[in-house]
Design a protein around this motif. Structure first.
Motif, PDB file in Angstrom:
ATOM      1  N   TYR A 126       0.805  -1.224   0.000  1.00 10.69           N
ATOM      2  CA  TYR A 126       0.000   0.000   0.000  1.00 10.69           C
ATOM      3  C   TYR A 126       0.841   1.278   0.000  1.00 10.69           C
ATOM      4  N   LYS A 157      -4.035  -8.255  -2.219  1.00  7.42           N
ATOM      5  CA  LYS A 157      -5.188  -7.850  -3.010  1.00  7.42           C
ATOM      6  C   LYS A 157      -6.197  -8.998  -2.991  1.00  7.42           C
ATOM      7  N   SER A 209      -9.162  -1.093   0.771  1.00  9.56           N
ATOM      8  CA  SER A 209      -8.139  -0.098   1.033  1.00  9.56           C
ATOM      9  C   SER A 209      -7.751  -0.184   2.500  1.00  9.56           C
ATOM     10  N   LEU A 210      -6.698   0.520   2.886  1.00  6.37           N
ATOM     11  CA  LEU A 210      -6.306   0.501   4.288  1.00  6.37           C
ATOM     12  C   LEU A 210      -7.414   1.055   5.164  1.00  6.37           C
TER      13      LEU A 210
END
Length: 535
Positions: A13, A403, A496-497
């Motif tokens: 990321y 992912k 996403s984070l």
């Protein structure tokens, strides 16, 4: 409470530029001044001392006294403001937009990282004082970036009837009562929910503009740690920027030096993404309801999308008489910050540090000390019940950073009673074709192309078969796929984070007033690894 650490370059990321910076890659050495090691701060203190006159401290102190009028502050913040007049006091700063109710969770991580670095520095250098500073981005004008926050998968959004223009810090808080109602409807009624309701109400319904509301909110959350909150939209602070505005507007120094740095970055063997590009003039004209770029054409200066224009002499007169009307963009705001603060270090996210790495040459040419750049802490927070679910599903926390397609494929292969990995078959195939290449070489070299084409065809066939079998196995194990993707989606919303999506209020509902002390206890700003925190 358990803590795991993961190197940033193992998360998938963070950009290659930031990962290489953290590794102190030699090719990047010329793009920053000093690396964020504890021992480097002594020299940073010495250099800043020489380049930061007492007169600037007096202006800063007076501006903060004025900005904090009517704000109830803690003894610690009051002490920090007073200490800023002293030549032995230095700051560690972070900056952030005026996101509604803090916006994404990493707002907390930025400020806690900043607070904790000042504590570390005080232990290492007890003869000096270190003050944590939050720079409010009051002059930004992109309302769509800040007018919402996410709560339990829903977007809590502020849509005022009359969209205001200009700097967002000036925006009236009128219309936020409807946002408050929408939020409270989702919160429920436990004790921590009531505290959140009161915090939102006192921040946004009892203050008239977004600057005052954000100052109240940040002070309420971090006042006990002595956080000092500064608004750069201040006439007396901007008076100190006049010489630097001239260097950018008249000499195009910002444009030239940053463009040169970008060329140097692009010439490196590793192809890094360029974060921002300079303009010939890196200032906006700021007035009631407008914040528009200043553009030069044939010796005259125009305010974009308006009828305002100046000759060179008129522009200089405007700068002297009204420096508050000159608002720096992303290139020049860091210079402004470092001119008015006795600052040693800037703490920011990966995107921020990427554009700061473009600026050192400009700072040097302008005679401004370039700060140490430190990546803020990043955290994945996992509740005990979520952690237990991970264990039942035989998932490691590092699996979650994959992912989703790779994550599913990896886990299907692990739990499947069929070996759906054709790597051995592909290797065997390569060995067989090696013999065919040798045969063609000895008989007729014109057959080498045909052998190669057949090898590619056979490998593609194996790839296709592998994918089909994996897809079939996914269907067979659909329930398990659903369970593992559900937990990944919980912890990585929108794939996403967590920190880039969640608002702090979701964690506050669980942890209440223990949330920020917990973060203060575990976040170590100079320990450059991603934290996985289970509570």
């Amino acid at each position: 409470m358990d803590i795991e650490c993961l190197p940033f370059d193992h998360t998938g990321y963070f950009s290659e530029l930031i990962c290489d910076y953290l590794k102190e890659k030699k090719s990047l050495r010329s793009f920053y001044h000093r690396f964020p090691n504890l021992e480097n701060f002594q020299k940073q203190v010495e250099e800043k001392t020489k380049n930061f006159p007492q007169s600037r401290r007096e202006v800063l102190y007076d501006a903060l006294q004025n900005q904090y009028k009517g704000v109830q502050i803690t003894k610690k913040t009051e002490t920090h403001i007073r200490q800023l007049k002293e030549p032995i006091t230095f700051t560690v700063a972070t900056g952030h937009q005026l996101n509604l109710f803090t916006g994404p969770l990493y707002f907390l991580y930025k400020i806690v990282s900043t607070i904790n670095l000042t504590l570390e520095l005080k232990k290492a250098y007890p003869r000096y004082n270190f003050v944590p500073v939050y720079w409010m981005a009051t002059e930004d004008h992109d309302f769509e970036e800040i007018n919402f926050f996410n709560f339990k998968g829903k977007k809590i959004q502020w849509n005022p009837d009359n969209l205001q223009g200009g700097a967002v810090g000036h925006f009236s808080t009128e219309g936020l009562k409807e946002v408050y109602q929408a939020f409270t409807n989702e919160l429920g009624n436990n004790g921590n929910a009531e505290a959140l309701k009161q915090l939102f109400e006192k921040s946004y319904l009892e203050n008239n503009n977004l600057t005052d509301a954000t100052r109240y909110l940040a002070n309420a959350l971090f006042g006990e740690y002595g956080l000092v909150i500064i608004d750069g939209d201040d006439v007396n602070l901007k008076k100190q920027m006049i010489p630097y505005v001239k260097k950018d507007v008249l000499e195009k120094m910002g444009f030239q030096k940053v463009a040169e740095t970008i060329s140097s970055l692009e010439a490196l063997p590793t192809k890094y993404n360029i974060q921002v590009n300079p303009r010939e003039i890196n200032y906006f004209y700021l007035a009631e309801g407008i914040r528009e770029r200043i553009i030069e054409k044939e010796g005259r200066f125009y305010v974009n999308e308006t009828e305002i224009e100046f000759s060179k002499d008129q522009l200089l007169a405007e700068l002297e008489d009204h420096p508050e009307r000159f608002s720096p963009n992303v290139i020049m705001r860091p210079v402004y910050q470092e001119v008015i603060l006795p600052n040693l270090c800037y703490i920011g996210g990966g995107g921020e540090l990427a554009y700061w790495l473009e600026l050192q040459s400009m700072f040097e040419t302008m005679g401004v000390t370039f700060p140490v750049l430190s990546l803020r802490n990043s955290v994945l927070v996992i509740a005990k019940k979520q952690y237990d679910k991970l264990k039942r599903l035989n998932l490691s926390t590092t699996d979650l950073f994959l992912k989703q397609s790779s994550f599913i494929n990896k886990k299907i292969r692990e739990i499947s009673n069929i070996d759906i990995d054709f790597t051995p078959q592909k290797k065997y195939l390569e060995e067989q074709f090696k013999a065919l290449y040798d045969l063609a070489e000895q008989t007729d070299k014109s057959f080498l192309g045909a052998v190669k084409a057949q090898e590619v065809k056979q490998k593609k066939g194996l790839d296709s078969l592998e994918k089909r079998l994996l897809k079939a196995q996914k269907r067979k194990l659909a329930d398990h796929v659903t369970r593992i993707t559900d937990i990944q989606n919980e912890l990585f919303p929108n794939q996403s984070l967590q920190e880039r999506t969640l608002n702090f209020s979701e964690l506050y509902l669980e942890l209440g007033d223990d949330l920020i002390p917990m973060l203060v206890k575990v976040l170590k700003p100079l320990h450059q690894e991603f934290l996985i925190l289970t509570y």
